[in-house]
Design an enzyme around this catalytic site. Structure first.
Site, PDB file in Angstrom:
ATOM      1  N   GLY A 115      46.363  19.587 -13.600  1.00 21.57           N
ATOM      2  CA  GLY A 115      47.442  18.430 -13.944  1.00 21.57           C
ATOM      3  C   GLY A 115      47.406  17.573 -14.934  1.00 21.57           C
ATOM      4  CB  ALA A 116      44.673  17.208 -17.584  1.00 25.11           C
ATOM      5  N   GLY A 117      47.747  19.160 -18.172  1.00 26.13           N
ATOM      6  CA  GLY A 117      48.383  19.934 -19.494  1.00 26.13           C
ATOM      7  C   GLY A 117      47.407  20.582 -19.915  1.00 26.13           C
ATOM      8  N   GLY A 119      46.620  23.948 -18.810  1.00 27.53           N
ATOM      9  CA  GLY A 119      46.930  25.313 -18.545  1.00 27.53           C
ATOM     10  C   GLY A 119      45.905  25.584 -17.340  1.00 27.53           C
ATOM     11  CB  SER A 120      44.246  23.917 -14.398  1.00 29.26           C
ATOM     12  OG  SER A 120      45.380  23.311 -13.978  1.00 29.26           O
ATOM     13  CG  ASP A 164      50.132  27.129 -20.285  1.00 28.03           C
ATOM     14  OD1 ASP A 164      50.631  26.908 -21.491  1.00 28.03           O
ATOM     15  OD2 ASP A 164      50.187  26.387 -19.463  1.00 28.03           O
TER      16      ASP A 164
END
Length: 337
Positions: A115-117, A119-120, A164
């Protein structure tokens, strides 16, 4: 010899330049960074898909206990969301290999905050595709893995540019414009990523910029055009044979300008700005938002100053991650026969 277990990994990504303007047909440059998600895959004899998530990073998880209840104060759903990508990735690969009923157990550990942007979701999908395809005897190129990763995102999210999964599968630098990808030559970038601990909604932020653009096109058009030109300038620098120091200085300046333009679009926050200015004050050559804004992450270019910049980000209330560009995308780490 049949394969018993495969371990694959795939990197996180950052948008170096061009977020938001890319929505309007302008170019963007993204890169893989050296934070990885590891997925191991092996057969089980139940016929089911089993997912073991050992370490999915959800920073900022807050739990309160009262006498009779446990309450999750922060978004625990983000970690669960990741599992949707894993399941879809396994199902797609089983279809490709034509072995739908085979039981597969995957086990995930990750260095990438959810959720940090960064691309997890794409990284976990790509690493899963890499591990499971090898387990089932499919020989897929990294490009093919990226395309399947894009398919997973479309199935789970309903929409995806494909940036991503492409970056995570192929690694290095990717120039993207209107659905076309170009792999740029590799260069080292000593980076520090700073996470605010919260995330903005990409959908809402894109809609807000669109609304402002439609209300005042004569103001917003030049900002978006500048962003587009800035990306092309950055590409020129990355592909040039200028010496390293000069490349760093120019890219740092472009980062600072890009951050200012994103701020003008209204997607920065007080916390993001605090982390950006803390990094610059500590000696970073450039620092900017990466991704949609409204929370999430910023990154700083900090040759020779990574630990000072990381400390400054911590003092400003962020979570720092010292990293660099990952030359490799998805890779097979080990195969047990």
């Amino acid at each position: 010899m049949s394969v018993k277990r495969v371990l694959a990994s795939a990197p996180a990504k950052i948008i170096l330049f061009g977020e938001h303007s890319v929505v309007y047909g302008k170019p963007a440059i993204a890169a893989a960074i050296d934070l990885r998600t590891y997925v191991s895959a092996e057969f089980n004899d139940t016929g089911a898909i089993k997912i073991e998530a050992h370490d999915i990073r959800t920073p900022g998880l807050i739990v309160s206990f009262t006498e009779d209840s446990i309450y999750f104060e922060s978004d625990y759903g983000k970690a669960a969301e990741v599992l949707g990508y894993v399941r879809q990735a396994i199902e797609l690969v089983r279809e490709e290999a034509d072995v739908n009923g085979k039981g597969i157990t995957v086990s995930i550990t990750s260095q990438i905050p959810v959720g940090a942007g960064l691309g997890s979701s794409a990284a976990v999908a790509v690493a899963t595709i890499g591990a499971v395809s090898r387990l089932l005897g499919l020989e897929l190129s990294n490009e093919e893995v990226g395309k399947l990763g894009h398919k997973v995102e479309l199935l789970v999210q309903g929409a995806s540019s494909g940036i991503d999964p492409t970056v995570s599968a192929i690694g290095g630098f990717i120039h993207y414009q209107k659905g076309k990808f170009e792999h740029l030559p590799f260069m080292e970038l000593p980076l520090v990523v700073g996470y605010t601990g919260s995330s903005g909604s990409t959908k809402e932020l894109v809609a807000m910029v669109r609304k402002n653009y439609e209300e005042m096109p004569e103001i917003f058009e030049p900002i978006l055009n500048s962003m587009g030109r800035l990306v092309e300038k950055a590409r020129e620098v990355i592909t040039s044979d200028l010496d390293r120091e000069l490349k760093f200085q120019t890219l740092g300046k472009l980062m600072n300008i890009n951050h200012g333009l994103l701020d003008a679009l209204g997607v920065s926050t007080k916390k993001l700005s605090e982390l950006v200015y803390a990094a610059r004050t500590a000696g970073a050559l450039g620092a900017k938002i990466t991704g949609a804004g409204g929370g999430g992450c910023m990154y700083a270019l900090a040759p020779g100053k990574q630990s000072e910049v990381a400390t400054a980000i911590t003092i400003a209330g962020g979570t720092p991650m010292i990293t660099k560009i990952s030359r490799e995308g998805m890779r097979i780490e080990e195969v047990e026969e």
